[in-house]
Motif scaffolding. Structure first.
Motif, short mmCIF file in Angstrom:
data_model
loop_
_atom_site.label_atom_id
_atom_site.label_comp_id
_atom_site.label_asym_id
_atom_site.label_seq_id
_atom_site.Cartn_x
_atom_site.Cartn_y
_atom_site.Cartn_z
N VAL A 192 0.84 -1.20 0.00
CA VAL A 192 0.00 0.00 0.00
C VAL A 192 0.88 1.25 0.00
O VAL A 192 0.59 2.24 -0.71
N GLU A 193 1.96 1.23 0.77
CA GLU A 193 2.84 2.38 0.82
C GLU A 193 3.47 2.67 -0.54
O GLU A 193 3.56 3.83 -0.97
N THR A 194 3.86 1.62 -1.27
CA THR A 194 4.46 1.79 -2.59
C THR A 194 3.45 2.41 -3.56
O THR A 194 3.77 3.32 -4.34
N ALA A 195 2.22 1.88 -3.56
CA ALA A 195 1.19 2.39 -4.46
C ALA A 195 0.89 3.87 -4.18
O ALA A 195 0.73 4.68 -5.10
N LYS A 196 0.83 4.25 -2.92
CA LYS A 196 0.52 5.63 -2.59
C LYS A 196 1.70 6.55 -2.92
O LYS A 196 1.50 7.73 -3.26
N THR A 197 2.90 6.02 -2.81
CA THR A 197 4.06 6.83 -3.22
C THR A 197 3.99 7.17 -4.70
O THR A 197 4.29 8.30 -5.12
N ASP A 198 3.56 6.20 -5.54
CA ASP A 198 3.40 6.46 -6.97
C ASP A 198 2.31 7.50 -7.21
O ASP A 198 2.45 8.38 -8.08
N LEU A 199 1.21 7.43 -6.48
CA LEU A 199 0.13 8.41 -6.64
C LEU A 199 0.63 9.81 -6.26
O LEU A 199 0.23 10.81 -6.86
N ILE A 200 1.46 9.89 -5.23
CA ILE A 200 1.99 11.20 -4.82
C ILE A 200 2.83 11.79 -5.94
O ILE A 200 2.75 13.00 -6.26
N ALA A 201 3.66 10.94 -6.61
CA ALA A 201 4.48 11.44 -7.72
C ALA A 201 3.62 11.94 -8.87
O ALA A 201 3.90 12.99 -9.48
N ARG A 202 2.53 11.22 -9.18
CA ARG A 202 1.64 11.66 -10.25
C ARG A 202 0.93 12.96 -9.87
O ARG A 202 0.68 13.82 -10.72
N ALA A 203 0.59 13.12 -8.59
CA ALA A 203 -0.07 14.35 -8.16
C ALA A 203 0.88 15.54 -8.25
O ALA A 203 0.47 16.66 -8.61
N VAL A 204 2.14 15.33 -7.93
CA VAL A 204 3.12 16.41 -8.03
C VAL A 204 3.31 16.84 -9.49
O VAL A 204 3.46 18.03 -9.80
N ALA A 205 3.22 15.87 -10.42
CA ALA A 205 3.41 16.19 -11.84
C ALA A 205 2.26 17.01 -12.40
O ALA A 205 2.40 17.65 -13.46
N LEU A 206 1.10 17.03 -11.77
CA LEU A 206 -0.05 17.79 -12.27
C LEU A 206 0.20 19.29 -12.24
O LEU A 206 -0.47 20.04 -12.96
N SER A 207 1.13 19.74 -11.43
CA SER A 207 1.37 21.19 -11.36
C SER A 207 1.96 21.73 -12.66
O SER A 207 1.93 22.94 -12.90
N GLU A 208 2.49 20.84 -13.51
CA GLU A 208 3.08 21.27 -14.78
C GLU A 208 2.08 21.22 -15.93
O GLU A 208 2.42 21.62 -17.05
N VAL A 209 0.86 20.75 -15.71
CA VAL A 209 -0.17 20.71 -16.76
C VAL A 209 -0.71 22.12 -16.95
O VAL A 209 -1.17 22.76 -15.99
N SER A 210 -0.66 22.59 -18.21
CA SER A 210 -1.06 23.98 -18.48
C SER A 210 -2.55 24.18 -18.40
O SER A 210 -3.03 25.22 -17.94
N ASP A 211 -3.33 23.20 -18.93
CA ASP A 211 -4.79 23.34 -18.92
C ASP A 211 -5.31 23.10 -17.50
O ASP A 211 -5.17 22.01 -16.94
N LEU A 212 -5.92 24.13 -16.90
CA LEU A 212 -6.38 24.03 -15.52
C LEU A 212 -7.50 23.00 -15.37
O LEU A 212 -7.51 22.22 -14.42
N ARG A 213 -8.47 22.99 -16.32
CA ARG A 213 -9.57 22.04 -16.21
C ARG A 213 -9.08 20.60 -16.31
O ARG A 213 -9.54 19.71 -15.57
N THR A 214 -8.13 20.36 -17.20
CA THR A 214 -7.58 19.00 -17.32
C THR A 214 -6.86 18.60 -16.04
O THR A 214 -7.00 17.47 -15.55
N ALA A 215 -6.08 19.52 -15.47
CA ALA A 215 -5.36 19.22 -14.24
C ALA A 215 -6.32 18.91 -13.09
O ALA A 215 -6.11 17.96 -12.31
#
Length: 894
Positions: free
Chosen positions: A603-626
């Motif tokens: 569970v800890e590994t899976a949530k670590t991956d989700l945290i990395a994907r959430a951090v990457a959303l800050s670079e998405v230009s389209d606000l609605r998509t993010a």
């Protein structure tokens, strides 16, 4: 002078119920305060009666209105107020003494019960509780009232065994005093009812308490209490327990009687003297060389016989042993005396030779022993002497204080030290002899009382199988009896052979007493075997689940809970298997924890991956998509499962921070919209304030200003309910001001007439002079209504001419017409006259004569009234009716 001021009344006399209610609740006019009792009883509006009742806060009036008022709402309010005043929760409540007095005069059980539960003062609750008859409420007060005195008083009202049993159970952990008193009352009721089990338990408890007091050697107050309690059940107890108590009580009384103590001490001295004399005679027989020596011993034995005959009267174990020894010695003396002198001499010589040989052997052995131990004894002599002296002093103090148990312990220490020392120093021999003598007396006394207790324990064991006790309780009682038996043996410190006969009986009775419980223990062994099997099966199930490749986390948690519960409840298995099963359960718990740790790692590994994907959303230009992807990640997070709480919380903070960074990009837009909405609301609030200021001015504002404010309001398009209500309220206030101003303009001519008419009446009654009248009239506004008629009426009065009174019938007709116009019913004596006037008007309308408008009709009536001339004092009632009807007509005038 305005018409409103002329006919003005206090607000609490207004026709408007809301005005009266507000005035009664807030005004401080002395006349209003004096009129409050009358308003409570007589006012037509229930709200006014309630307001007056609350302000007056009179207990007697509230009680009366609670039953006598015609309105249900008033009755309910009065009852609530009456309860608050009586309970003391109202700010204007009477004193506690007055409330208790008022409570005693009440018969309403519901009211009394409410006071008993809600009154803040314990004295008031107690006074109410004394008049409560409901058993459930009394039972509730025993356990729920915050005051100890009220709880005790409520307990005194409980007289049923079932209720007392519930009280004992409820207060077992919360109120020890109530629980103990309720239990005592419950046992007393059962004893009075004749319950055999309770009587036997109480009697046995009293016997044990008396025996404990006897053994401890103090507690006269407790003995008195025990005796008083025993008197209440003495005639109901079993004969065995009666005998047991009487024996313990007799021993206790003897221990407190100085004469009996002296007698027992003398008996111990007699026994010691007899035993020493018997030992001396026995030693003399061993050294006697001729018949003359035997005769001397025989004479000494005869002197001892008198003392022995007095000592042997008491039939106990000690006297019996002395008697046997005395009898044997007498027989030996008689045999020696009958032997021939030569044989006797030879026997004496042989005996003396044997005695010398024995003495020499003993001396040699003693010399060797003394030589071997002299060095060691010398080094420890001083320390042992001091310890022995302290032990002798402690033993003496314990004996003097009558503490037998402590005396036994101290004497045991003295004996141990004596054995260690071998030789007692000369300085301690006298004190040691005295202690041994005193201890012999107390030991004799102790054995006497303990033998009685041993006999009682045997008797209790005989009847124990018939008491119907639970097997565990039966076994526990047998163990307690055995422990008490062993304790008595330990205290007495006597050899086991001294009680062989009674000890064998005791062991047999123990076996017989435990016999009925054997089937129970066998059944318990079977259940323990079953529990052992179930525990073993659970262990096997847990091991199989841990070994499986896939397992539900909830199922694993349930298995762990079952294993933990099994570990805590190992008393359901056999004692021999408990240790092994406990080790196996701990092992499977460790295995489960390892499997759980592995799942937590995934569970800890899976949530670590989700945290990395959430951090990457800050670079998405389209606000609605993010934001859409952030919501999807939240759903995936919820489905990822739960790990360890501390780690989950830390990862959630990281995940939440990454998502907050995405959602923060939308905050600026929301802030802009919020700022715009706030500005609109502030503009709307400013318009409301401006409109409220126009309404607060009290004058009619300019139409252009109102139109401008309303246009700006419509342009804003406000949807806020509170602001819309505020705006509508201000607009309604302006409308009421306009209506009131128009009303005042319509009534202006009537006010002017009334002012002139008032001066005219003052002049006619001679209250003012003509000059004053002229100056006052010139200060008033010009008269436009009925000016000619009033001037015609005033001129003769000013000129000083005699003026006749007006026509009473005309006055009455005028009053009846204006009362009809105002909708006021005339008095009973004028109803027929008014009906005649109505018939005339009806006839006129039927002839085609049109009725004037209400305003014109009122003006015509005022002109007619003005022309009727002075009014006498007898007709002042008609004038009052005319003024009252005029005011009522103006209230309805459009």
């Amino acid at each position: 002078m305005s018409l409103a001021r002329f006919f003005s009344k206090p607000r609490w006399q207004s026709k408007d119920e809301s005005v009266r209610r507000d005035a009664v609740a807030t005004d401080k006019h002395p006349e209003l305060i004096d009129s409050l009792p009358r308003l409570v009883r007589e006012d037509t509006d229930p709200g006014v009666r309630i307001a007056a009742l609350k302000r007056l806060a009179d207990p007697g009036l509230a009680q009366a209105m609670a039953t006598d008022d015609r309105d249900e709402g008033v009755r309910k309010t009065a009852r609530n107020l009456w309860i608050e005043l009586l309970a003391g929760t109202h700010a204007a409540a009477p004193s506690l003494v007055d409330r208790i007095r008022l409570l005693r005069a009440q018969d309403d059980q519901r009211l009394i019960e409410q006071i008993a539960t809600t009154a803040p003062e314990a004295d008031l609750r107690l006074a109410a509780l004394q008049r409560v008859d409901k058993a459930a409420l009394i039972l509730d007060r025993v356990t729920a009232d915050p005051d100890a005195a009220v709880r005790l008083a409520a307990l005194e009202r409980v007289g049923e065994e079932a209720q007392l049993a519930r009280i004992v159970e409820r207060t077992r952990k919360t109120d020890k005093t109530i629980s103990r008193l309720a239990n005592e009352r419950l046992e007393t009721l059962r004893v009075e009812r004749g319950d055999p089990a309770t009587i036997e338990a109480r009697a046995r408890q009293l016997c044990e308490q008396m025996e404990r007091v006897l053994r401890e050697g103090d507690g006269s107050d407790e003995a008195t209490r025990i005796a008083a309690t025993w008197q209440r059940i003495a005639d109901k107890a079993t004969p065995q327990l009666v005998t047991r108590y009487e024996n313990a009580r007799e021993l206790y009384d003897l221990s407190r009687d100085p004469d009996q103590i002296a007698k027992l001490r003398q008996r111990a001295l007699d026994r010691q003297h007899i035993e020493s004399e018997l030992a001396a005679i026995e030693q003399g027989l061993g050294s006697a060389s001729a018949r003359t020596d035997c005769e001397a011993l025989q004479q000494r034995f005869g002197t001892l016989a008198e003392l022995h005959s007095a000592y042997a009267n008491d039939n106990d174990e000690a006297s019996a042993a002395v008697s046997v020894r005395f009898t044997r010695l007498g027989a030996r003396l008689a045999a020696l005396q009958s032997m021939p002198e030569t044989i006797e001499s030879e026997a004496m010589a042989i005996a003396q030779a044997e005695a010398r040989l024995d003495q020499e052997a003993a001396n040699a052995a003693r010399s060797e022993h003394l030589a071997a131990t002299r060095a060691e004894q010398a080094s420890r002599q001083k320390e042992a002497t001091e310890a022995l002296h302290a032990a002798i002093v402690a033993t003496s103090e314990a004996i003097q204080a009558g503490k037998s148990a402590e005396a036994h312990q101290c004497h045991a220490k003295v004996s141990r030290l004596r054995r260690q020392m071998k030789v007692v120093p000369a300085a301690l021999r006298d004190s040691l002899a005295d202690i041994e003598s005193e201890y012999a007396k107390i030991a004799e006394w102790q054995r006497w009382s303990d033998n009685e207790r041993r006999q009682q324990l045997c008797e209790e064991l005989e009847v124990l199988p018939e008491t119907g006790l639970h097997p565990d309780a039966l076994a526990t009682r047998v163990r307690e009896i055995q422990a008490e038996w062993a304790h008595m043996d330990q205290i007495e410190a006597r050899p086991a052979r001294a009680a062989d006969g009674i000890a064998r009986r005791f062991r047999a009775l123990c076996q017989k007493a435990i016999e009925p419980a054997k089937p129970y223990f066998e059944k318990r062994d079977e259940l323990r075997k079953q529990g052992t099997g179930e525990t073993a099966a659970l262990i096997a199930e847990v091991r199989a689940a841990v070994a499986a490749e896939e397992i539900d986390s909830r199922a694993l948690a349930d298995l762990r809970k079952q294993a933990a519960d099994a570990l805590r409840s190992l008393d359901r298995v056999g004692p021999r298997e408990r240790k092994n099963l406990a080790a196996e359960l701990k092992a499977v718990l460790t295995a489960i924890d390892g499997r759980v740790d592995a799942q937590h790692a995934l569970v800890e590994t899976a949530k670590t991956d989700l945290i990395a994907r959430a951090v990457a959303l800050s670079e998405v230009s389209d606000l609605r998509t993010a934001m859409s992807q952030a919501r999807d990640l939240q759903k995936v997070w919820q489905k990822s499962g739960n790990g360890r709480r501390s780690r989950d919380q830390a990862q959630w903070k990281q995940f939440r921070a990454a998502l907050d960074a995405v959602f923060a990009r939308a905050d600026s837009e929301r802030d802009a919209r919020a700022a715009e909405e706030k500005q609109v609301l502030e503009s709307a609030a400013a318009l409301c304030a401006e409109l409220e200021a126009l309404a607060a001015a009290g004058s009619i504002p300019e139409r252009s200003d109102v139109q401008r404010i309303e246009n700006d309001w419509r342009a804003l398009g406000i949807r806020d309910a509170a602001l819309r209500q505020r705006f509508e309220s201000a607009r309604d206030s302006l409308a009421r001001i306009g209506a009131r101003h128009a009303r005042q303009q319509r009534r202006a001519e009537f006010d002017i007439w009334l002012a002139h008419y008032s001066l005219c009446r003052n002049l006619e009654r001679g209250e003012i002079e003509s000059s004053v009248f002229e100056s006052s009239r010139s200060a008033l506004a010009p008269l436009t209504l009925a000016a000619v008629e009033l001037d015609s009426r005033i001129e003769p009065v000013v000129a000083g001419d005699e003026v006749s009174d007006s026509d009473v019938d005309a006055l009455r007709d005028c009053v009846l017409e204006i009362e009809q116009l105002a909708g006021i019913e005339p008095p009973s004596e004028d109803r027929q006259r008014r009906m005649d006037l109505q018939v005339e008007k009806l006839s006129a309308r039927m002839r085609g004569v049109q009725a004037p408008a209400p305003g014109n009709a009122l003006r015509d009536l005022i002109a007619t009234w003005s022309s009727l001339g002075p009014i006498s004092d007898e007709d002042s009632v008609l004038e009052s009716r005319f003024k009252h009807a005029l005011l009522a007509s103006l209230e309805t005038l459009d």
